[in-house]
Design a protein around this motif. Structure first.
Motif, PDB file in Angstrom:
ATOM      1  N   GLY B   8      30.763  51.099  79.911  1.00  0.00           N
ATOM      2  CA  GLY B   8      30.751  49.736  80.425  1.00  0.00           C
ATOM      3  C   GLY B   8      32.156  49.206  80.589  1.00  0.00           C
ATOM      4  N   PRO B   9      32.281  47.999  81.144  1.00  0.00           N
ATOM      5  CA  PRO B   9      33.609  47.419  81.360  1.00  0.00           C
ATOM      6  C   PRO B   9      34.377  47.228  80.066  1.00  0.00           C
ATOM      7  CG  PRO B   9      31.908  46.209  82.550  1.00  0.00           C
ATOM      8  CD  PRO B   9      31.194  47.156  81.646  1.00  0.00           C
ATOM      9  N   GLY B  10      35.658  47.542  80.123  1.00  0.00           N
ATOM     10  CA  GLY B  10      36.493  47.354  78.946  1.00  0.00           C
ATOM     11  C   GLY B  10      37.108  45.971  78.865  1.00  0.00           C
ATOM     12  N   LEU B  11      36.924  45.183  79.914  1.00  0.00           N
ATOM     13  CA  LEU B  11      37.508  43.846  79.967  1.00  0.00           C
ATOM     14  C   LEU B  11      36.464  42.868  80.489  1.00  0.00           C
ATOM     15  CD1 LEU B  11      40.024  42.014  79.723  1.00  0.00           C
ATOM     16  CD2 LEU B  11      40.555  42.622  82.101  1.00  0.00           C
ATOM     17  N   VAL B  12      36.254  41.807  79.743  1.00  0.00           N
ATOM     18  CA  VAL B  12      35.290  40.774  80.139  1.00  0.00           C
ATOM     19  C   VAL B  12      35.974  39.413  80.012  1.00  0.00           C
ATOM     20  CG1 VAL B  12      33.025  39.745  79.681  1.00  0.00           C
ATOM     21  CG2 VAL B  12      33.383  42.187  79.263  1.00  0.00           C
ATOM     22  N   LYS B  13      35.703  38.538  80.962  1.00  0.00           N
ATOM     23  CA  LYS B  13      36.314  37.201  80.921  1.00  0.00           C
ATOM     24  C   LYS B  13      35.540  36.286  79.973  1.00  0.00           C
ATOM     25  CE  LYS B  13      38.401  37.033  85.556  1.00  0.00           C
ATOM     26  NZ  LYS B  13      38.339  38.475  85.819  1.00  0.00           N
ATOM     27  N   PRO B  14      36.234  35.357  79.348  1.00  0.00           N
ATOM     28  CA  PRO B  14      35.547  34.376  78.493  1.00  0.00           C
ATOM     29  C   PRO B  14      34.448  33.661  79.264  1.00  0.00           C
ATOM     30  CG  PRO B  14      37.909  34.231  78.206  1.00  0.00           C
ATOM     31  CD  PRO B  14      37.691  35.163  79.358  1.00  0.00           C
ATOM     32  N   VAL B 114      35.930  46.617  73.882  1.00  0.00           N
ATOM     33  CA  VAL B 114      35.746  45.557  74.864  1.00  0.00           C
ATOM     34  C   VAL B 114      36.718  44.431  74.534  1.00  0.00           C
ATOM     35  CG1 VAL B 114      34.184  43.868  75.873  1.00  0.00           C
ATOM     36  CG2 VAL B 114      33.328  46.134  75.222  1.00  0.00           C
ATOM     37  N   THR B 115      37.567  44.134  75.480  1.00  0.00           N
ATOM     38  CA  THR B 115      38.538  43.050  75.345  1.00  0.00           C
ATOM     39  C   THR B 115      38.025  41.827  76.089  1.00  0.00           C
ATOM     40  OG1 THR B 115      40.363  44.618  75.195  1.00  0.00           O
ATOM     41  CG2 THR B 115      40.917  42.355  75.788  1.00  0.00           C
ATOM     42  N   VAL B 116      38.162  40.665  75.486  1.00  0.00           N
ATOM     43  CA  VAL B 116      37.763  39.417  76.141  1.00  0.00           C
ATOM     44  C   VAL B 116      39.035  38.655  76.493  1.00  0.00           C
ATOM     45  CG1 VAL B 116      36.501  37.248  75.946  1.00  0.00           C
ATOM     46  CG2 VAL B 116      35.595  39.337  74.883  1.00  0.00           C
ATOM     47  N   SER B 117      39.286  38.534  77.776  1.00  0.00           N
ATOM     48  CA  SER B 117      40.507  37.882  78.225  1.00  0.00           C
ATOM     49  C   SER B 117      40.377  37.482  79.688  1.00  0.00           C
ATOM     50  CB  SER B 117      41.707  38.804  78.050  1.00  0.00           C
ATOM     51  OG  SER B 117      42.874  38.215  78.578  1.00  0.00           O
TER      52      SER B 117
END
Lengths: 110, 118
Positions: B8-14, B114-117
Motif C-alpha cells: 500500500g501507499p507509504g505516504l498518506v496526507k492528514p 506509513v508516513t502521514v504528512s
C-alpha cells in the motif's frame, strides 16, 4: 485497555540468564492464561516465542521459557547467545476478543 | 510455509484514509483470523483489529470509529482502511494470522511503514 508494562531494556552476557517482566491487570494478564511473547529483530517479521504463558512453538529453543504470577508474566532466556539480541514484546488477551501488547524490551547481549 | 506481505501507499496526507492490503501465500485464508497490528516510531505494538475469513470483525475500541477491515477470499487477501489519519497514525503496519480469536499471532508480515504528512 492500557498497554502492558515492560522494562525498556535489559542486558546480559553470553551464557547468562535474563528475565523480562510484563505487568498487566486483573482484566488481562491476571484473568487469562493467554500471554504470548514475540521476538523482533528490526526490519523483520516478529516471531512467536512463547504462547499460553509457557508453551513453546515447534522449533523454538528450550532456552526460552515463560511463566505467570498474578498480573505479571515473565520471559526467561537462559544461556544467552548473541542472536538473542532483539526487542521482545509480551501480549495478553484482554477479553471481548481484544488484545493488548507491552511497550517492548530491548535485550542487549554484552 | 505461510507468508504474509503488506502493501500500500507509504505516504498518506492528514485527514485522508490509509489503505493497506495483506496478501497471504503458502496457505488458505479460510478458517483463520487475520489481524492488523501497528508500531509507531519508538513505541510498542498496538493491536488494531481482526477479521475472520467469513467476514466477522472486531476492532480495538480506541480505533473502532475509524477502522474497517475487509477480506477477499478469492484473492487470499485482507485489507485495512483507517480514516481521518493524523500524525499519530504514522507507524509500521503489520498483518498477522491467528488460529483462533484467542490464539497467538503465529505468522506475521515484515511490516510496511506509513508516513502521514502533507
Amino acid at each position: 485497555q492500557s498497554a502492558l508494562t515492560q522494562p525498556a531494556s535489559v542486558s546480559g552476557s553470553p551464557g547468562q540468564s535474563i528475565t523480562i517482566s510484563c505487568s498487566g491487570t486483573s482484566s488481562d494478564v491476571g484473568s487469562y492464561n493467554v500471554v504470548s511473547w514475540y521476538q523482533h529483530h528490526p526490519g523483520k517479521a516478529p516471531k512467536l516465542m512463547i504462547y499460553e504463558g509457557s508453551k513453546r512453538p515447534s522449533g523454538i529453543s528450550n532456552r526460552f521459557s515463560g511463566s505467570k504470577s498474578g498480573n505479571t508474566a515473565s520471559l526467561t532466556i537462559s544461556g544467552l547467545q548473541a542472536e538473542d539480541e532483539a526487542d521482545y514484546y509480551c501480549c495478553s488477551y484482554a477479553g471481548s476478543s481484544n488484545w493488548v501488547f507491552g511497550g517492548g524490551t530491548k535485550l542487549t547481549v554484552l | 510455509q505461510v507468508q504474509l506481505q503488506e502493501s500500500g501507499p507509504g505516504l498518506v496526507k492528514p485527514s485522508e484514509t490509509l489503505s493497506l492490503t495483506c496478501t497471504v501465500s503458502g496457505g488458505s485464508i479460510n478458517n483463520y483470523y487475520w489481524n492488523w497490528i501497528r508500531q509507531p516510531p519508538g513505541k510498542g505494538l498496538e493491536w488494531i483489529g481482526y477479521i475472520y475469513y467469513s467476514g466477522s470483525t472486531n476492532y480495538n475500541p480506541s480505533l473502532k470509529s475509524r477502522v474497517t477491515i475487509s477480506v477477499d477470499t478469492s484473492k487470499n487477501q485482507f485489507s485495512l482502511n483507517l480514516s481521518s489519519v493524523t500524525a499519530a497514525d504514522m507507524a509500521v503496519y503489520y498483518c498477522a494470522r491467528q488460529g483462533g480469536y484467542n490464539f497467538p499471532f503465529e505468522y506475521w508480515g515484515q511490516g510496511t511503514l506509513v508516513t502521514v504528512s502533507s
